[in-house]
Design an enzyme around this catalytic site. Structure first.
Site, PDB file in Angstrom:
ATOM      1  N   SER C  52       9.534 -20.133 -16.972  1.00 16.14           N
ATOM      2  CA  SER C  52       8.146 -20.233 -17.415  1.00 16.14           C
ATOM      3  C   SER C  52       7.242 -19.655 -16.322  1.00 16.14           C
ATOM      4  O   SER C  52       7.422 -19.939 -15.135  1.00 16.14           O
ATOM      5  CB  SER C  52       7.787 -21.693 -17.700  1.00 16.14           C
ATOM      6  OG  SER C  52       6.491 -21.763 -18.255  1.00 16.14           O
ATOM      7  N   GLU C  53       6.278 -18.845 -16.730  1.00 15.03           N
ATOM      8  CA  GLU C  53       5.441 -18.109 -15.767  1.00 15.03           C
ATOM      9  C   GLU C  53       4.783 -19.010 -14.741  1.00 15.03           C
ATOM     10  O   GLU C  53       4.496 -18.583 -13.627  1.00 15.03           O
ATOM     11  CB  GLU C  53       4.326 -17.333 -16.482  1.00 15.03           C
ATOM     12  CG  GLU C  53       4.799 -16.269 -17.429  1.00 15.03           C
ATOM     13  CD  GLU C  53       4.824 -16.773 -18.853  1.00 15.03           C
ATOM     14  OE1 GLU C  53       5.590 -17.726 -19.121  1.00 15.03           O
ATOM     15  OE2 GLU C  53       4.095 -16.225 -19.679  1.00 15.03           O
ATOM     16  N   ASN C  54       4.472 -20.241 -15.133  1.00 13.76           N
ATOM     17  CA  ASN C  54       3.773 -21.125 -14.203  1.00 13.76           C
ATOM     18  C   ASN C  54       4.694 -21.735 -13.160  1.00 13.76           C
ATOM     19  O   ASN C  54       4.287 -22.637 -12.435  1.00 13.76           O
ATOM     20  CB  ASN C  54       3.000 -22.219 -14.960  1.00 13.76           C
ATOM     21  CG  ASN C  54       3.889 -23.058 -15.853  1.00 13.76           C
ATOM     22  OD1 ASN C  54       4.780 -22.530 -16.510  1.00 13.76           O
ATOM     23  ND2 ASN C  54       3.662 -24.354 -15.870  1.00 13.76           N
ATOM     24  N   SER C  94       7.077 -16.364  -9.247  1.00 15.95           N
ATOM     25  CA  SER C  94       7.409 -16.426 -10.663  1.00 15.95           C
ATOM     26  C   SER C  94       7.223 -15.055 -11.315  1.00 15.95           C
ATOM     27  O   SER C  94       8.048 -14.622 -12.126  1.00 15.95           O
ATOM     28  CB  SER C  94       6.524 -17.470 -11.348  1.00 15.95           C
ATOM     29  OG  SER C  94       6.881 -17.597 -12.700  1.00 15.95           O
TER      30      SER C  94
END
Lengths: 217, 224, 217, 224
Positions: C52-54, C94
């Protein structure tokens, strides 16, 4: 060149002189040679954070022999310790600190420094067959302040504070201050400005051992 | 003795002036320095440039900053059409710079790492490249991107010590670590404080050398 | 355009169809919308790592309500969990994963995909007053494989598999495969190649709902 | 089940061919994948390009690679004048590319992070800039630098699990994490193994997504 009537500082005394000027709270990287000795002269209760290129923030003093940790060395390959509050980072983050302007101070040795703040400290000649670059160029361009500690002249008496470096440059216009075994000099727009001299040394005698023109503070 | 803890919100906000560029950590509801943002509103600072992942959510302190007209420019990765940011922009009262999320993170990292510029293929084939400098590298069109620095960063951490070492929990870190590196004055609010040495060296996420001030804001004290 | 005699797949069924093709060991990023549903159809014992990008690697399923951790959300702001072996990273690391070619797969939704692999998924018009870029451009250029999952046509029946995207592009020549509610199509040098179709659907009927020319596998 | 542990040195080295570019973790004596390096010597692979902080130390496996004539090119930050690397170079039997240490770390990171090129002031005012592309950015001369990718990275870790998650101790990480990101095939030797889930999420230094193979080499088994 005239013989000096006074005894120049030794390596430890030079390191001690630099240490006196480092205030609490600074993040400091020390190059190999005399600069590495500086940490020993900063009292522990003055909280100065030492950074080592191989990924240490908050490096502490050398451990007693029986407490050596083989995984904990500094950039000069010496066994060190970590202070409480210190941490470890990888090489890219470590040089992000060096290049990103996060070092309050870096102290390097040098062959020559020019009165416009150029530093030459990595090669004695452009024709050297093998080069030893290391991390000096990164540190020199990235630190908030670059100080140099070195002997005022070569062993042969040739000046190292020069109008123009003859050795290959590490970086241009970056040195802010030079600590030698004779004096402390700031690099200002007008050139080298003498801030401090050994007791008994005259401005004229210091100038006689310097290629660049010196200025009174 | 180094002590980056500040005793009050006033001390945390000291010196933040008009026209400052403020990096704002957090993603969605997580890792947002809510108390510091509310403190920023209270300073009255205006003409701010805010850098954040998105325009302020409904009811957030960032939305309040926007609605009070304190923000001159918003740099972010998206703005909801129904948000105050969108309305202000459409009325010509807010400058908007919308950039890809990875480019935002990398521009902040470049500021922190001393990279004067870098190339990226992200966005190079899109509207965002219009009028911008591009270069083909290994057969791929790339955009030239510059660092994004802040005068101030507002961060949220889980634990912090007096050297400013920060530890985050779960997905709380998001933009906080790169923003800490990218600002002249990085201010963190923390849920918990720790004695120096209590945070293990291999657990510290943001070394204190990137943090200038820490304000203890215990859990639950501030919502908003 | 002709009415279809068969019932197109629903959102869950489309997600399930994509999930079937994701092998163990892949690192996968799922965009918002239908892609996010895909994770629910990958059995836990097939070890697929969701990014997940976060800042999450090894994201797990949604927790039961009483076990929600407010600090643990995905890029769509939904509460999630972390699998054993998962870890947390910051936003720059990320997106280093996303842009550096470390994702084996990214699945995004889209408005349109062209037969040369262009994707348009972030704006319905170049004149939209406010843009919603998010992380799609980074994911689209950086992933090893980009798959798109979307309805084969708009609600009004207009084709979304086109010769040339009419909406602003997210990235050019990046889509490798498209999963629609009617078919699975690879993007090859010759264009869209039909890999799979709903039972009862003819190639001609599929072509009738497609702007770009289709090829038999 | 994902299992990146390999049962033998042969399995660890499988597929490393002649002319490979090999990234070699470690700094001085710390974090050097000694066993893997010895394994690389045993494969007989030649015409290698080795990327490391320095030319091989006396008695090291890297020095042995060099002395066996397996290395076509060495990319590093310094070479000791008395070393085998220096002698080979002076005899014309080794290509040398000497680059600043921060630039080396950043070029590796760029390869791992998908940055096709970046600018840096490091070295721009020096001999190292001769014949290279430069650009003045904000009044400062900068060099254009490209990513440095490896076919293979050889790494050393303290603990590892079957997903390839790595934990380092003290100053062991140095170049290892960025080299893991920068190689197509990252192979780690580890002192200790851990069950999946045993390495805490906030303690993992290199996420397993950057690591393809792990070989368990217990402490003390290999010196050299």
């Amino acid at each position: 060149m005239a013989e000096l009537a006074i005894k120049p500082l030794g390596r430890e005394a030079m390191a001690e002189r630099v240490a006196r000027d480092i205030p609490e709270g600074w993040l400091v990287n020390l190059g190999i040679g005399i600069p590495t000795l500086i940490a020993d002269f900063v009292p522990e209760d003055r909280e100065v954070l030492f950074h080592s290129e191989n990924g240490i923030i908050g490096m502490g003093k050398a451990p007693p022999k029986e407490q050596i940790n083989p995984f904990l060395i500094n950039a000069s390959s010496q066994h060190v310790t970590l202070r409480q509050g210190g941490s470890y980072i990888h090489h890219a983050d470590s040089f992000a600190i060096a290049r990103g302007g996060h070092l309050d101070l870096c102290v390097l040795g040098a062959f020559e420094v020019s009165d416009s703040g150029d530093i030459a400290n990595w090669a004695r000649s452009a024709d050297e067959p093998v080069k030893q670059v290391g991390g000096a160029m990164d540190l020199a361009i990235g630190t908030k302040r670059l100080w140099v500690v070195m002997e005022h002249t070569t062993k042969e008496g040739a000046p190292r504070l020069v109008q123009r470096c003859s050795y290959p440059l590490t970086a241009k216009r970056v040195v802010k201050r030079v600590y030698t075994n004779l004096a402390v000099l700031d690099v200002e727009p007008r050139g080298f400005v003498v801030r401090d001299m050994l007791p008994g040394l005259s401005f004229e005698a210091l100038q006689a051992h310097t290629d660049a023109r010196l200025h009174q503070a | 003795m180094i002590d980056k803890f500040v005793p009050s919100m006033a001390a945390a906000m000291e010196g933040i002036g008009d026209s400052a560029t403020v990096l704002l950590g957090g993603f969605a509801d997580v890792g947002i320095p809510r108390a510091l943002l509310a403190g920023l509103v209270d300073t009255g600072a205006h003409d701010l440039t805010i850098v954040a992942v998105a325009g302020g959510r409904e009811g957030s302190a960032n939305e309040r900053l926007l609605s009070l007209g304190r923000v001159r420019k918003l740099i972010c990765t998206f703005v909801r059409p129904a948000s105050i940011a969108a309305r202000l922009f459409q009325r010509g009262e807010l400058e908007l710079e919308i950039i890809p999320q990875g480019t935002l993170a990398e521009r902040l990292r470049a500021a922190g790492a001393g990279i004067p510029a870098f190339y990226t293929p992200t966005g190079a084939d899109t509207l965002l490249a219009e009028g911008r400098e591009t270069r083909e590298i290994n057969g791929r069109l790339c955009l030239l991107e510059y660092p994004l620095r802040g005068d101030v960063a507002l961060l949220e951490a889980w634990r912090a010590d007096r050297w400013g070492n920060l530890v985050y929990r779960e997905a709380q870190q998001n933009f906080n670590p790169v923003m800490a590196m990218a600002a002249d004055l990085a201010i963190a609010q923390t849920y918990h404080t720790a004695e120096l040495g209590e945070l293990e060296p291999n657990v510290i996420d943001t070394p204190g050398v990137f943090v200038q001030r820490v304000l203890h804001v215990p859990e639950g004290e501030i919502h908003g």
